[in-house]
Enzyme design. Structure first.
Site, PDB file in Angstrom:
ATOM      1  CE  LYS A 134      -3.475   2.661   2.264  1.00 28.49           C
ATOM      2  NZ  LYS A 134      -3.824   3.239   3.548  1.00 28.49           N
TER       3      LYS A 134
ATOM      4  N   GLY B  69      -8.865  10.413   9.518  1.00 31.78           N
ATOM      5  CA  GLY B  69      -9.189  10.666  10.911  1.00 31.78           C
ATOM      6  C   GLY B  69     -10.361  11.597  11.147  1.00 31.78           C
TER       7      GLY B  69
ATOM      8  CB  ALA C  14      -8.715   8.182   4.133  1.00 30.28           C
ATOM      9  N   GLY C  15     -11.376   8.337   6.066  1.00 33.91           N
ATOM     10  CA  GLY C  15     -12.566   9.143   6.327  1.00 33.91           C
ATOM     11  C   GLY C  15     -13.827   8.336   6.620  1.00 33.91           C
TER      12      GLY C  15
ATOM     13  CG  ASN D 214      -6.359   0.739  11.532  1.00 38.76           C
ATOM     14  OD1 ASN D 214      -6.787   0.120  12.496  1.00 38.76           O
ATOM     15  ND2 ASN D 214      -5.076   1.026  11.401  1.00 38.76           N
ATOM     16  CB  THR D 215      -9.202   5.071  12.971  1.00 34.55           C
ATOM     17  OG1 THR D 215      -7.940   5.253  12.318  1.00 34.55           O
ATOM     18  CG2 THR D 215      -9.202   5.816  14.284  1.00 34.55           C
TER      19      THR D 215
END
Lengths: 374, 69, 255
Positions: C95, C156, C182-183, C204-205
């Site tokens: 990645k 994030g 992302a997001g 992930n987060t």
């Protein structure tokens, strides 16, 4: 769906479409392949008005209230092919003529004086007499006179297209005639055009060479127009996926009376043609849609604003015919005989702007594009 | 002798192999990557490779992480 | 089925391994997500306190490891990290992340394209993280990227698909899988991306920092499946449905 698709499969799918599916497809933001099939199906035949409305709205939003105009310049009616439907077929006894470069320039000068900025060079397939050298020389002489010089001649290689692009050719049109392999084979008994796959790969070669615009089309009247329309749209989508820097156009030539007396195998009515054009617009919002002077004035006037973006005007399909209107040997009989001024006036009357150029070939740089030439 | 490993001066009693050094630090040689004086070492060379005075090692391995969200 | 570089995945959810409260929870959450590909980062080993080895915590046969180049600020740094990842035994998958701006962590389009060109030539299977720019997606695809990973919104921010209109174009044009990254802060964001026709999403987060990572992983797995099913089934359309009874709309000229 595989490309090119099998016509039997397409016809089975077209026959199975329900009115509900047509309604759903019409309401969709973007038409997918299933939606395209729905709108080309018999179930959509009664839905022409809402299709026209959508097509008009999309076209106006994307292209504004404009109509681009061009004229064909027939360079030669020599042809080594024997296409059963074509007036230029080697089997026909017509007066054969190939313009010299100077004669072609003189014809172009007439079109220029009449107000054209975009011309389409057309020739039968006789590469021995009218090859890349001829086209290159002519393009170099015409490039400063015209904003756009496109061509519809024999299929060439990527390298040859790149050479002609550098010489000032901006666009290439090449029509598959029919995407039905069997019918194609029966209609092209002799000559290099017999090779279905080589012809099918031609638009991709032109795009790979960096042409700004590539035109595709099918000759309507050879095969079932509904399946033909699906195949044509799939070809367009296939090209779009690979050549994102190329503009594409689709032409809708309907078989016209021509020397040789070929009768359409599968006649296409004006309603059919309108349905096909609207479906193509709903499927691809950005594609240029061409209607030539094959069609009658009444039909072209009526279709204004509903989807087409480019009309030819004042066309003569016999080589040398602009300077000498008495010449015979035309490819097909023209259906709209009005001059550029008359067609422009009609366009203005309808509240549209006749556009004669939207690019200058003198700007163009020789940059080939596309990593995946077919 | 002394080497620099991951930016830290590290004293070694004698010239040992890279593989021995890694095992001594509690690392599995099969799951780390090693740069010796700026050159990534192929795993097959770990056993045969002698560490020498002043060598600069970077020992790297995978940690949790990854997605941008 | 999702196919990237010839490999078939039955799950369209890719998960990250960072930011979990414990290794045990990470393992459990990844298991619960059903993901077959996990992203991992590369770091220097702390020789005084090596700690757990990620490579031994996750079964290498169960998961495809997708190492990232996080922290790289230009193409050269990313290429170096990629080579180290391969040397560390992660295989060819990568990645690619090049993020020079530490505040936004937005990917650098120019350096990302450069690094993609180099790494593809070296045999890597490159999945570049990118802004949702359709033209960049075309260039990356032509450079040989195995998939493209456009962002939904800034890392994030949990803002979902702010780049929706560009994502639609990227998805419509792509010849390689589109993985939205992302997001995506909630399962509904993931479902939206899948409904639009994205091939996969990377999370992930949102899983790692939730109160219950295992349940959140299950929630994302369900959302991804629901979104994909809806896409494949064909979503209904909003707006007025056309009817045959409309007036002739100026088509009287047709013969």
């Amino acid at each position: 769906m595989d490309f090119p698709p099998l016509f039997n499969d397409l016809q089975a799918r077209l026959a199975a479409v329900t009115v509900r599916e047509v309604e759903r497809s019409l309401a969709a933001e973007r038409l997918d392949v299933a939606g395209l099939i729905a709108l080309l199906s018999p179930a959509a035949d009664d839905m022409l008005p809402p299709m026209a409305k959508r097509s008009a709205a999309i076209t106006r939003q994307r292209f504004g209230s404009t109509m681009q105009l061009y004229a064909p310049l027939y360079l030669s009616n020599l042809c080594q092919n024997r296409c059963l439907y074509c007036g230029f077929s080697a089997d026909n006894r017509i007066e054969r003529r190939i313009l010299t470069i100077e004669e072609a320039e003189a014809e172009a000068a007439i079109l220029h004086d009449r107000g054209f900025s975009h011309i389409l060079l057309v020739a039968g397939e006789a590469p021995g007499r009218l090859g890349v050298d001829y086209l290159e020389e002519l393009a170099l002489r015409l490039r400063d006179k015209f904003a756009a010089v496109s061509m519809e001649v024999q299929p060439l290689s990527t390298l040859e297209y790149a050479r002609l692009f550098r010489a000032g050719i901006t666009a290439v049109a090449v029509y598959q005639e029919t995407y039905d392999r069997e019918i194609y084979a029966s209609l092209h008994p002799a000559g290099p055009k017999r090779d279905f796959d080589f012809r099918l790969g031609t638009p991709a070669r032109a795009a790979a060479a960096g042409m700004r615009e590539v035109g595709i089309g099918a000759l309507l009247g050879l095969a079932d127009w509904r399946a033909e329309g699906v195949a044509l749209a799939l070809h367009l989508a296939w090209l779009r996926q690979r050549f994102w820097q190329t503009s594409f156009t689709v032409s809708f030539p309907r078989l016209r009376p021509a020397e040789g007396g070929f009768a359409p195998l599968a006649p296409v009515t004006e309603r059919d043609l309108a349905q096909l054009l609207f479906a193509m617009r709903l499927f691809d919002h950005d594609v240029g849609l061409l209607l030539s002077t094959r069609e009658e004035a009444r039909f072209r006037d009526g279709m204004l604003g509903f989807g087409p973006t480019r009309y030819s005007a004042g066309s003569c399909t016999a080589p040398g015919g602009y300077g000498n209107p008495a010449l015979s040997g035309e490819q097909f009989a023209v259906g709209d005989h009005r001059s550029l001024a008359e067609v422009s006036a009609m366009i203005r009357q309808h509240g549209f702007d006749p556009v004669r150029k939207d690019w200058d070939s003198s700007f163009q740089q020789a940059v080939a594009q596309g990593s995946q030439a077919a | 002798m002394e080497i620099i490993c991951n930016g830290v001066k590290t004293a070694l009693d004698a010239e040992i192999s890279l593989a021995t050094f890694l095992r001594g630090k509690g690392l599995n040689p099969d799951t780390v990557a090693v740069e010796c004086d700026g050159v990534i070492q192929a795993r097959e060379t770990y056993e045969g490779m002698r560490l020498r005075e002043g060598m600069v090692l970077e020992v790297i391995r995978f940690v949790g992480g990854g997605a941008s969200c | 089925m999702l196919t990237i570089a010839g490999r078939i995945f039955s799950s369209r959810l890719i998960v990250g391994t960072g930011k979990f409260p414990s290794s045990a929870l990470m393992r459990a959450a990844i298991e619960a997500s059903g993901a077959e590909m996990v992203t991992v980062a590369l770091r220097r080993v702390d020789l005084n306190d090596p700690g757990d080895d990620l490579m031994t915590m996750l079964d290498r046969h169960q998961y495809v490891f997708l190492p990232n180049t996080s922290g790289a600020r230009n193409a050269d740094e990313a290429v170096r990290l990629a080579r180290l990842a391969r040397a560390a035994g992660a295989g060819e998958w990568l990645k690619l992340e090049v993020t020079p701006d530490p505040r936004t962590l937005l990917p650098d389009p120019v350096e990302t394209l450069k690094a993609t060109e180099v790494l593809v030539k070296e045999g890597f299977i490159v999945l570049p993280y990118m802004n949702a720019d359709p033209i960049l997606a075309q260039h990356l695809q032509e450079a040989g990227a195995a998939a493209v990973m456009p962002l939904g919104s800034l890392i994030g921010t949990n803002q979902g698909l702010l780049t929706r209109f560009q994502l639609e174009i990227i998805i419509a044009q792509a010849r390689v899988p589109v993985v939205v990254d992302a997001g995506l802060g909630a399962p509904s964001h993931a479902a939206q991306a899948m409904e639009m026709g994205a091939d996969a999403v990377l999370i992930n987060t949102a899983i790692a920092v939730s109160g219950d990572p295992v349940r959140m992983a299950q929630a994302f797995a369900a959302a991804v499946k629901a979104g994909r099913d809806a896409f494949e089934a064909g979503l209904g359309v909003s707006g007025p449905v056309a009817a045959a009874s409309s007036p002739q709309a100026g088509l009287d000229f047709l013969r």
